[in-house]
Design a protein around this motif. Structure first.
Motif, PDB file in Angstrom:
ATOM      1  N   GLU A 168       0.875  -1.176   0.000  1.00 31.26           N
ATOM      2  CA  GLU A 168       0.000   0.000   0.000  1.00 31.26           C
ATOM      3  C   GLU A 168       0.913   1.228   0.000  1.00 31.26           C
ATOM      4  OE1 GLU A 168      -3.455   2.058   2.693  1.00 31.26           O
ATOM      5  OE2 GLU A 168      -2.923  -0.019   3.105  1.00 31.26           O
ATOM      6  N   TRP A 169       1.432   1.560  -1.178  1.00 30.73           N
ATOM      7  CA  TRP A 169       2.459   2.582  -1.318  1.00 30.73           C
ATOM      8  C   TRP A 169       2.015   3.973  -0.888  1.00 30.73           C
ATOM      9  CZ3 TRP A 169       7.282   1.291  -1.679  1.00 30.73           C
ATOM     10  CH2 TRP A 169       7.622   0.047  -2.233  1.00 30.73           C
ATOM     11  N   ASP A 170       0.729   4.253  -0.977  1.00 33.77           N
ATOM     12  CA  ASP A 170       0.257   5.594  -0.661  1.00 33.77           C
ATOM     13  C   ASP A 170      -0.244   5.749   0.772  1.00 33.77           C
ATOM     14  OD1 ASP A 170      -1.902   3.932  -1.258  1.00 33.77           O
ATOM     15  OD2 ASP A 170      -3.091   5.565  -2.083  1.00 33.77           O
ATOM     16  N   ALA A 171       0.005   4.767   1.631  1.00 33.86           N
ATOM     17  CA  ALA A 171      -0.344   4.910   3.043  1.00 33.86           C
ATOM     18  C   ALA A 171       0.462   6.088   3.604  1.00 33.86           C
ATOM     19  CB  ALA A 171      -0.018   3.628   3.809  1.00 33.86           C
ATOM     20  N   PRO A 172      -0.148   6.953   4.410  1.00 38.55           N
ATOM     21  CA  PRO A 172       0.548   8.146   4.898  1.00 38.55           C
ATOM     22  C   PRO A 172       1.900   7.860   5.558  1.00 38.55           C
ATOM     23  CG  PRO A 172      -1.776   8.272   5.430  1.00 38.55           C
ATOM     24  CD  PRO A 172      -1.533   6.906   4.856  1.00 38.55           C
ATOM     25  N   GLN A 173       1.995   6.794   6.359  1.00 38.83           N
ATOM     26  CA  GLN A 173       3.255   6.485   7.024  1.00 38.83           C
ATOM     27  C   GLN A 173       4.329   6.092   6.007  1.00 38.83           C
ATOM     28  OE1 GLN A 173       0.379   4.846   7.453  1.00 38.83           O
ATOM     29  NE2 GLN A 173      -0.272   5.041   9.578  1.00 38.83           N
ATOM     30  N   THR A 174       3.927   5.391   4.960  1.00 36.17           N
ATOM     31  CA  THR A 174       4.873   4.969   3.925  1.00 36.17           C
ATOM     32  C   THR A 174       5.346   6.171   3.117  1.00 36.17           C
ATOM     33  OG1 THR A 174       3.878   2.776   3.832  1.00 36.17           O
ATOM     34  CG2 THR A 174       5.197   3.439   1.930  1.00 36.17           C
ATOM     35  N   VAL A 175       4.420   7.052   2.760  1.00 30.21           N
ATOM     36  CA  VAL A 175       4.787   8.262   2.024  1.00 30.21           C
ATOM     37  C   VAL A 175       5.781   9.078   2.843  1.00 30.21           C
ATOM     38  CG1 VAL A 175       3.930  10.451   1.081  1.00 30.21           C
ATOM     39  CG2 VAL A 175       2.612   8.343   0.735  1.00 30.21           C
ATOM     40  N   ASN A 176       5.502   9.283   4.119  1.00 32.13           N
ATOM     41  CA  ASN A 176       6.379  10.039   5.000  1.00 32.13           C
ATOM     42  C   ASN A 176       7.751   9.379   5.104  1.00 32.13           C
ATOM     43  OD1 ASN A 176       7.036  12.077   7.017  1.00 32.13           O
ATOM     44  ND2 ASN A 176       6.857  10.420   8.505  1.00 32.13           N
ATOM     45  N   TYR A 177       7.751   8.081   5.303  1.00 26.48           N
ATOM     46  CA  TYR A 177       9.009   7.339   5.427  1.00 26.48           C
ATOM     47  C   TYR A 177       9.861   7.488   4.164  1.00 26.48           C
ATOM     48  CZ  TYR A 177      12.365   3.621   5.877  1.00 26.48           C
ATOM     49  OH  TYR A 177      13.551   2.930   5.924  1.00 26.48           O
ATOM     50  N   LEU A 178       9.259   7.289   2.990  1.00 30.68           N
ATOM     51  CA  LEU A 178      10.004   7.378   1.736  1.00 30.68           C
ATOM     52  C   LEU A 178      10.519   8.795   1.497  1.00 30.68           C
ATOM     53  CD1 LEU A 178       7.734   5.130  -0.498  1.00 30.68           C
ATOM     54  CD2 LEU A 178       9.973   4.541   0.459  1.00 30.68           C
ATOM     55  N   ALA A 179       9.700   9.794   1.798  1.00 32.85           N
ATOM     56  CA  ALA A 179      10.114  11.183   1.611  1.00 32.85           C
ATOM     57  C   ALA A 179      11.326  11.505   2.478  1.00 32.85           C
ATOM     58  CB  ALA A 179       8.961  12.129   1.932  1.00 32.85           C
ATOM     59  N   GLN A 180      11.351  11.006   3.682  1.00 31.36           N
ATOM     60  CA  GLN A 180      12.455  11.304   4.601  1.00 31.36           C
ATOM     61  C   GLN A 180      13.677  10.431   4.349  1.00 31.36           C
ATOM     62  OE1 GLN A 180      11.531  12.006   8.721  1.00 31.36           O
ATOM     63  NE2 GLN A 180       9.389  12.370   8.197  1.00 31.36           N
ATOM     64  N   THR A 181      13.474   9.215   3.922  1.00 30.34           N
ATOM     65  CA  THR A 181      14.578   8.263   3.776  1.00 30.34           C
ATOM     66  C   THR A 181      15.311   8.392   2.448  1.00 30.34           C
ATOM     67  OG1 THR A 181      13.372   6.707   5.149  1.00 30.34           O
ATOM     68  CG2 THR A 181      15.170   5.816   3.869  1.00 30.34           C
ATOM     69  N   LEU A 182      14.591   8.691   1.380  1.00 30.68           N
ATOM     70  CA  LEU A 182      15.202   8.657   0.057  1.00 30.68           C
ATOM     71  C   LEU A 182      15.748   9.994  -0.425  1.00 30.68           C
ATOM     72  CD1 LEU A 182      12.722   6.275  -1.794  1.00 30.68           C
ATOM     73  CD2 LEU A 182      14.810   5.711  -0.535  1.00 30.68           C
ATOM     74  N   THR A 183      15.445  11.081   0.274  1.00 28.73           N
ATOM     75  CA  THR A 183      15.922  12.391  -0.154  1.00 28.73           C
ATOM     76  C   THR A 183      17.231  12.742   0.531  1.00 28.73           C
ATOM     77  OG1 THR A 183      14.606  13.490   1.554  1.00 28.73           O
ATOM     78  CG2 THR A 183      13.608  13.265  -0.626  1.00 28.73           C
ATOM     79  N   THR A 184      17.905  13.715  -0.038  1.00 30.22           N
ATOM     80  CA  THR A 184      19.133  14.215   0.569  1.00 30.22           C
ATOM     81  C   THR A 184      18.754  15.003   1.799  1.00 30.22           C
ATOM     82  OG1 THR A 184      20.157  14.365  -1.593  1.00 30.22           O
ATOM     83  CG2 THR A 184      21.191  15.608   0.177  1.00 30.22           C
TER      84      THR A 184
END
Length: 187
Positions: A168-184
């Motif tokens: 469930e890629w668009d779950a809020p926790q997943t979106v937040n995690y990816l935004a924080q983990t994958l960016t510089t």
């Protein structure tokens, strides 16, 4: 089986938590669904330089994506789990677009340029562009064992992990995690 799943999930948390902890002061917690499916990203030699293509038939490589985080999904129109997952990836692309993370769905279809655009139109997929893997070259180098498979790549071009199967890629926790983990991260 439960013990094995818990051990693999715990190992994934340690791998990802170490990556996150080194990038920022306050580590973000990995969502449980993602932690349960996340595996180390192990690729074959030359994977980062193996081309895939966009709708204009231009070559792209994983190495050329450095500077933005990437959620790199391998899918096909004939794959029922992939089809079920595609709307969530489309919503994820919209949510992450302005946060420094791109969602790239690479079709493994033969004749992808004839199949993917009508599929996107019929399913109202508006935030993903058409990409394809000519003769499965990239998927073999990345070590894709089945579809869907998603590889997470940070803005430095490092492979963070891979997810086998639907999420469930668009779950809020997943979106937040990816935004924080994958960016510089800025200090």
């Amino acid at each position: 089986m439960v013990l094995h799943t818990a051990a693999v999930g715990f190992a994934a948390i340690l791998v990802i938590s170490g990556h996150v902890a080194s990038a920022q002061a306050d580590p973000v917690e990995i969502p449980l669904e993602l932690a349960n499916k996340l595996r180390p990203a192990v690729t074959g030699e030359g994977a980062l330089d193996t081309p895939f293509f966009n709708a204009a038939e231009e070559e792209i490589t994983i190495a050329s994506l450095k500077g933005r985080g990437v959620v790199l999904n391998f899918w096909a129109t004939w794959c029922a789990p992939c089809v079920r997952e595609m709307p969530a990836l489309d919503r994820l692309a919209a949510a992450l677009k302005d946060q420094g993370v791109d969602v790239i769905a690479v079709s493994e279809d033969r004749k992808a340029l004839k199949k993917v655009p009508p599929f996107f139109e019929a399913n109202a997929i508006a935030n993903l562009d058409v990409y394809y893997d000519l003769k499965g070259q990239l998927s073999r180098k990345v070590g894709v064992e089945g579809l869907p498979t998603t590889v997470l790549i940070d803005a430095e071009g490092q492979l963070v992990g891979r997810v086998l199967g639907v999420l469930e890629w668009d779950a809020p926790q997943t979106v937040n995690y990816l935004a924080q983990t994958l960016t510089t991260q800025k200090p």
